[in-house]
Design a protein around this motif. Structure first.
Motif, PDB file in Angstrom:
ATOM      1  N   PRO A  37       0.942  -1.247   0.007  1.00 21.10           N
ATOM      2  CA  PRO A  37      -0.095  -0.053   0.156  1.00 21.10           C
ATOM      3  C   PRO A  37       0.921   1.204   0.043  1.00 21.10           C
ATOM      4  N   GLY A  38       0.522   2.263  -0.784  1.00 19.46           N
ATOM      5  CA  GLY A  38       1.378   3.405  -0.888  1.00 19.46           C
ATOM      6  C   GLY A  38       2.561   3.357  -1.878  1.00 19.46           C
ATOM      7  N   LEU A  39       2.689   2.101  -2.531  1.00 16.65           N
ATOM      8  CA  LEU A  39       4.082   2.007  -3.210  1.00 16.65           C
ATOM      9  C   LEU A  39       3.545   1.829  -4.638  1.00 16.65           C
ATOM     10  N   GLY A  40       3.696   2.617  -5.622  1.00 15.22           N
ATOM     11  CA  GLY A  40       3.237   2.319  -6.927  1.00 15.22           C
ATOM     12  C   GLY A  40       4.243   1.612  -7.854  1.00 15.22           C
ATOM     13  N   LYS A  41       4.002   1.704  -9.102  1.00 12.05           N
ATOM     14  CA  LYS A  41       4.916   0.632  -9.770  1.00 12.05           C
ATOM     15  C   LYS A  41       6.157   1.431 -10.203  1.00 12.05           C
ATOM     16  N   LYS A  42       6.262   2.747 -10.430  1.00 16.57           N
ATOM     17  CA  LYS A  42       7.358   3.388 -10.700  1.00 16.57           C
ATOM     18  C   LYS A  42       8.219   3.413  -9.523  1.00 16.57           C
ATOM     19  N   THR A  43       7.864   3.765  -8.219  1.00 17.40           N
ATOM     20  CA  THR A  43       8.631   3.556  -7.077  1.00 17.40           C
ATOM     21  C   THR A  43       9.215   2.359  -6.768  1.00 17.40           C
ATOM     22  N   ALA A  44       8.429   1.018  -6.874  1.00 17.35           N
ATOM     23  CA  ALA A  44       8.960  -0.164  -7.049  1.00 17.35           C
ATOM     24  C   ALA A  44       9.862  -0.390  -8.030  1.00 17.35           C
ATOM     25  N   GLU A  45       9.779   0.126  -9.195  1.00 19.29           N
ATOM     26  CA  GLU A  45      10.772  -0.185 -10.300  1.00 19.29           C
ATOM     27  C   GLU A  45      12.368   0.613  -9.706  1.00 19.29           C
ATOM     28  N   ARG A  46      12.026   1.659  -9.039  1.00 22.83           N
ATOM     29  CA  ARG A  46      13.235   2.517  -8.478  1.00 22.83           C
ATOM     30  C   ARG A  46      13.931   1.827  -7.432  1.00 22.83           C
ATOM     31  N   LEU A  47      13.123   1.169  -6.438  1.00 23.00           N
ATOM     32  CA  LEU A  47      13.501   0.304  -5.464  1.00 23.00           C
ATOM     33  C   LEU A  47      14.620  -0.656  -6.029  1.00 23.00           C
ATOM     34  N   VAL A  48      13.875  -1.344  -7.042  1.00 19.47           N
ATOM     35  CA  VAL A  48      14.729  -2.545  -7.688  1.00 19.47           C
ATOM     36  C   VAL A  48      16.098  -2.082  -8.201  1.00 19.47           C
ATOM     37  N   LEU A  49      15.866  -0.839  -9.003  1.00 21.23           N
ATOM     38  CA  LEU A  49      16.790  -0.179  -9.617  1.00 21.23           C
ATOM     39  C   LEU A  49      18.258   0.102  -8.812  1.00 21.23           C
ATOM     40  N   GLU A  50      17.649   0.824  -7.710  1.00 23.77           N
ATOM     41  CA  GLU A  50      18.779   1.503  -6.659  1.00 23.77           C
ATOM     42  C   GLU A  50      19.029   0.276  -5.528  1.00 23.77           C
ATOM     43  N   LEU A  51      18.316  -0.621  -5.356  1.00 23.27           N
ATOM     44  CA  LEU A  51      18.789  -1.743  -4.379  1.00 23.27           C
ATOM     45  C   LEU A  51      19.620  -2.812  -5.058  1.00 23.27           C
ATOM     46  N   ARG A  52      19.196  -3.203  -6.224  1.00 24.20           N
ATOM     47  CA  ARG A  52      19.966  -4.328  -6.875  1.00 24.20           C
ATOM     48  C   ARG A  52      21.224  -4.014  -6.951  1.00 24.20           C
ATOM     49  N   GLY A  53      22.178  -5.031  -6.874  1.00 23.73           N
ATOM     50  CA  GLY A  53      23.490  -4.810  -6.895  1.00 23.73           C
ATOM     51  C   GLY A  53      24.136  -4.404  -5.488  1.00 23.73           C
ATOM     52  N   LYS A  54      23.379  -3.777  -4.665  1.00 23.91           N
ATOM     53  CA  LYS A  54      23.704  -3.576  -3.466  1.00 23.91           C
ATOM     54  C   LYS A  54      23.866  -4.842  -2.391  1.00 23.91           C
ATOM     55  N   ASP A  55      24.579  -4.576  -1.394  1.00 25.55           N
ATOM     56  CA  ASP A  55      24.609  -5.977  -0.500  1.00 25.55           C
ATOM     57  C   ASP A  55      23.293  -5.983   0.214  1.00 25.55           C
ATOM     58  N   LEU A  56      22.541  -7.060  -0.263  1.00 30.16           N
ATOM     59  CA  LEU A  56      21.361  -7.114   0.510  1.00 30.16           C
ATOM     60  C   LEU A  56      21.220  -7.936   1.591  1.00 30.16           C
ATOM     61  N   ALA A  57      22.642  -7.991   2.276  1.00 29.26           N
ATOM     62  CA  ALA A  57      22.635  -8.819   3.598  1.00 29.26           C
ATOM     63  C   ALA A  57      22.061  -7.923   4.819  1.00 29.26           C
ATOM     64  N   VAL A  58      21.860  -6.779   4.277  1.00 28.37           N
ATOM     65  CA  VAL A  58      21.182  -5.902   5.344  1.00 28.37           C
ATOM     66  C   VAL A  58      19.685  -6.196   5.670  1.00 28.37           C
ATOM     67  N   PHE A  59      19.242  -6.829   4.776  1.00 27.70           N
ATOM     68  CA  PHE A  59      17.723  -7.228   4.806  1.00 27.70           C
ATOM     69  C   PHE A  59      17.772  -8.714   5.885  1.00 27.70           C
ATOM     70  N   GLY A  60      18.844  -9.043   6.301  1.00 24.84           N
ATOM     71  CA  GLY A  60      18.963 -10.132   7.192  1.00 24.84           C
ATOM     72  C   GLY A  60      18.816 -11.366   6.876  1.00 24.84           C
ATOM     73  N   ALA A  61      18.953 -11.715   5.677  1.00 25.95           N
ATOM     74  CA  ALA A  61      18.964 -13.155   4.895  1.00 25.95           C
ATOM     75  C   ALA A  61      19.312 -12.942   3.390  1.00 25.95           C
ATOM     76  N   GLU A  62      20.102 -13.912   2.919  1.00 29.73           N
ATOM     77  CA  GLU A  62      20.461 -13.860   1.606  1.00 29.73           C
ATOM     78  C   GLU A  62      19.283 -14.253   0.822  1.00 29.73           C
ATOM     79  N   PRO A  63      18.996 -13.704  -0.278  1.00 22.05           N
ATOM     80  CA  PRO A  63      17.936 -13.981  -1.348  1.00 22.05           C
ATOM     81  C   PRO A  63      17.845 -15.325  -1.537  1.00 22.05           C
ATOM     82  N   ALA A  64      16.444 -15.958  -1.499  1.00 20.63           N
ATOM     83  CA  ALA A  64      16.544 -17.354  -1.846  1.00 20.63           C
ATOM     84  C   ALA A  64      16.082 -17.504  -3.285  1.00 20.63           C
ATOM     85  N   VAL A  65      16.887 -16.859  -4.232  1.00 18.12           N
ATOM     86  CA  VAL A  65      16.290 -16.713  -5.679  1.00 18.12           C
ATOM     87  C   VAL A  65      16.594 -18.008  -6.229  1.00 18.12           C
ATOM     88  N   ALA A  66      17.708 -18.728  -6.033  1.00 15.58           N
ATOM     89  CA  ALA A  66      17.801 -20.096  -6.601  1.00 15.58           C
ATOM     90  C   ALA A  66      16.770 -21.267  -6.429  1.00 15.58           C
TER      91      ALA A  66
END
Length: 196
Positions: free
Chosen positions: A114-143
């Motif tokens: 709620p409150g997060l539109g598509k453009k801001t979601a795209e910005r989140l992905v763009l700006e956070l991707r490639g950064k160390d996501l360990a700050v989120f408490g766990a490695e992403p389980a993409v695989a």
């Protein structure tokens, strides 16, 4: 700067808490996850905090754990994402879920906040991707779910068929990695059908 509070929980509502520390009541906005993790009124608790100073206000945000505070910091570092929107993200998704969505480039899941539109979601992905996501408490389980590609296409197809996003993801997470969208959908529908 106020970094951590330990005291008696004297108020708790849908937007935050008041903690009495040595006779002074500190009001902190909190995510739904933090509110669920805190004890009952009258009990002692600890929250990790982030103080945000603006021209017109000094705001305090409280978190049950350091990982959620780190995720809050990473989210607010993204342009156009303020503290209240970051709190909304953390009320909807856990830090590891945010990390996974960013790693997959899952704009649809992020935009469901709620409150997060598509453009801001795209910005989140763009700006956070490639950064160390360990700050989120766990490695992403993409695989484990095949990464983006066929997994996300299958999830979007199931959502287009009328299944809730959460229901589609739950069914697809139970499916071993597949090579095509069609195989993912077929297996997910079989699993959904067996639950009903």
């Amino acid at each position: 700067m106020i970094y951590r509070l330990r005291g008696t929980l004297v108020e708790k509502d849908t937007e935050g808490v008041v903690i009495d520390v040595g006779g002074v009541g500190y009001r902190a906005s909190a995510s739904q996850g933090t509110l669920r993790a805190l004890p009952s009124l009258g009990e002692e608790c600890v929250i990790h905090t982030r103080m945000v100073v603006r021209e017109d206000a000094m705001l305090l945000f409280g978190f049950a754990g350091r990982d959620e505070r780190s995720a809050f910091d990473a989210l607010t570092a993204v342009s156009k994402v303020g503290p209240k929107l970051a709190l909304s993200v953390l009320s909807t998704m856990t830090p590891p879920e945010v990390s996974e969505a960013v790693a997959r480039g899952d704009v649809v899941k992020l935009a469901s906040v709620p409150g997060l539109g598509k453009k801001t979601a795209e910005r989140l992905v763009l700006e956070l991707r490639g950064k160390d996501l360990a700050v989120f408490g766990a490695e992403p389980a993409v695989a484990s779910n095949g990464g983006g590609g066929p997994f996300m296409e299958a999830r979007d197809a199931l959502a287009a068929l009328g299944y809730r996003l959460e229901e589609a993801e739950k069914a697809l997470n139970d499916v071993p990695p597949q090579t095509s969208v069609e195989k993912y959908i077929k297996e997910a529908l079989r699993r959904i059908g067996s639950r009903r």
